[in-house]
Motif scaffolding. Sequence first.
Motif, short mmCIF file in Angstrom:
data_model
loop_
_atom_site.label_atom_id
_atom_site.label_comp_id
_atom_site.label_asym_id
_atom_site.label_seq_id
_atom_site.Cartn_x
_atom_site.Cartn_y
_atom_site.Cartn_z
N ILE A 118 0.97 -1.21 0.07
CA ILE A 118 -0.05 -0.01 -0.03
C ILE A 118 0.97 1.24 0.06
N GLY A 119 0.67 2.25 -1.10
CA GLY A 119 1.65 3.13 -1.16
C GLY A 119 0.87 4.49 -0.18
N ILE A 120 1.51 5.27 0.89
CA ILE A 120 0.95 5.94 1.58
C ILE A 120 2.01 7.35 1.16
N GLY A 121 1.56 8.38 0.66
CA GLY A 121 2.26 9.57 0.55
C GLY A 121 2.54 10.39 1.70
N SER A 122 2.01 10.67 2.51
CA SER A 122 1.90 11.24 3.85
C SER A 122 0.74 11.14 4.76
N GLY A 123 1.22 11.63 5.90
CA GLY A 123 0.10 11.32 6.99
C GLY A 123 -0.34 9.96 7.42
N ALA A 124 -1.30 9.43 7.56
CA ALA A 124 -1.69 8.00 8.01
C ALA A 124 -2.69 7.59 7.55
N VAL A 125 -3.08 6.35 7.03
CA VAL A 125 -4.15 5.68 6.68
C VAL A 125 -4.82 4.53 7.45
N GLU A 126 -6.26 4.69 7.81
CA GLU A 126 -6.61 3.80 9.00
C GLU A 126 -7.68 2.75 8.27
N TRP A 127 -7.55 1.52 8.59
CA TRP A 127 -8.29 0.56 8.14
C TRP A 127 -9.05 -0.03 9.31
N PRO A 128 -10.31 -0.42 9.12
CA PRO A 128 -11.14 -1.18 10.14
C PRO A 128 -10.84 -2.56 10.07
#
Length: 319
Positions: free
Chosen positions: A163-173
């Motif tokens: 999973i590519g994340i450029g900046s910040g955070a990504v949340e998954w339930p």
Amino acid sequence: MLDSVKIARRQSEIRQKLAELAGKPTPTEDETRAMEALDAEYRTNETRYRAALIAEDTERREAGADLETRAGREWADLIAGFQMRQVVGALNDGRALEGQTAEVVTELRNAGGYRGIPVPLLALEARAGETISTATPDPMQTRPIIDRLFPASVAARMGAQMIGIGSGAVEWPVATSAVTAGWADGETGSIPDPTAYTTTDKALAPNQTMGVQMRITRKALLQSGDALEAAIRRDMNGAMAAELDRAIFLGTGADGQPLGVITGAATYGIPTTAVDAAASWATYRGAVVRFMTRNAASTPADVRALIRPEVWDYMEYPF
């Protein structure tokens, strides 16, 4: 026209139509159905687009490997048939040039003005050593670079998703509830009480950085030609993929490394069973049975085992 270009154009048209329909405050039933159809077509085209890129990338590499050296190879083959004796004969006796020698002279004259008969330096360089009595002709041509071989991604085979994340955070339930079913005791009986469906949020953030540095010499650039940059990119991508596989499973979590699944099993709440004895088929078979029983797996094909190549030497097959 390439399939990927056609699909990309169709995706652009779909996005334009969706933007027009989404801008309406009260769409009609026909417009709602049109948005659903366009959305389904867009998702299908995304899969087709990735497949087309993979197929076309293979075709480009095969065609590029031939095109990048075709001109130089054809000229080198033409120079290989250049005969100095025809040049000497033309200067001394006025004989007409013929064959590949005449073609090379014509090409050189078209490239610039010459007096007499031009002689390509490559014709002399390709025959280094002919004037030495103990040496033999040793012409050399530079072919396309040969890349290293890298293993396929082990993490991808085990079901990992990049999973590519450029900046910040990504949340998954993540679902954590244990929903149970029950039978009613009689026609008018009640079924068990409802089960609350619960989830736990897991956040991912780009907290680790991995890089590759490579130094390229001028001699390497001259020897390998334009294919060197593409080879370096493939080499660096392969090295990064191998390091990602190692870090995903065996990352220490220190010195900027992520915490691997195996080394951080206790941190992630993954139950483990230590095996102190030598590897055997019975050990893996028991682990497969436990996994199928605890996870309601229907077949052993649902189980993915990560086994080192040398462990196969110690496996005891019952057959």
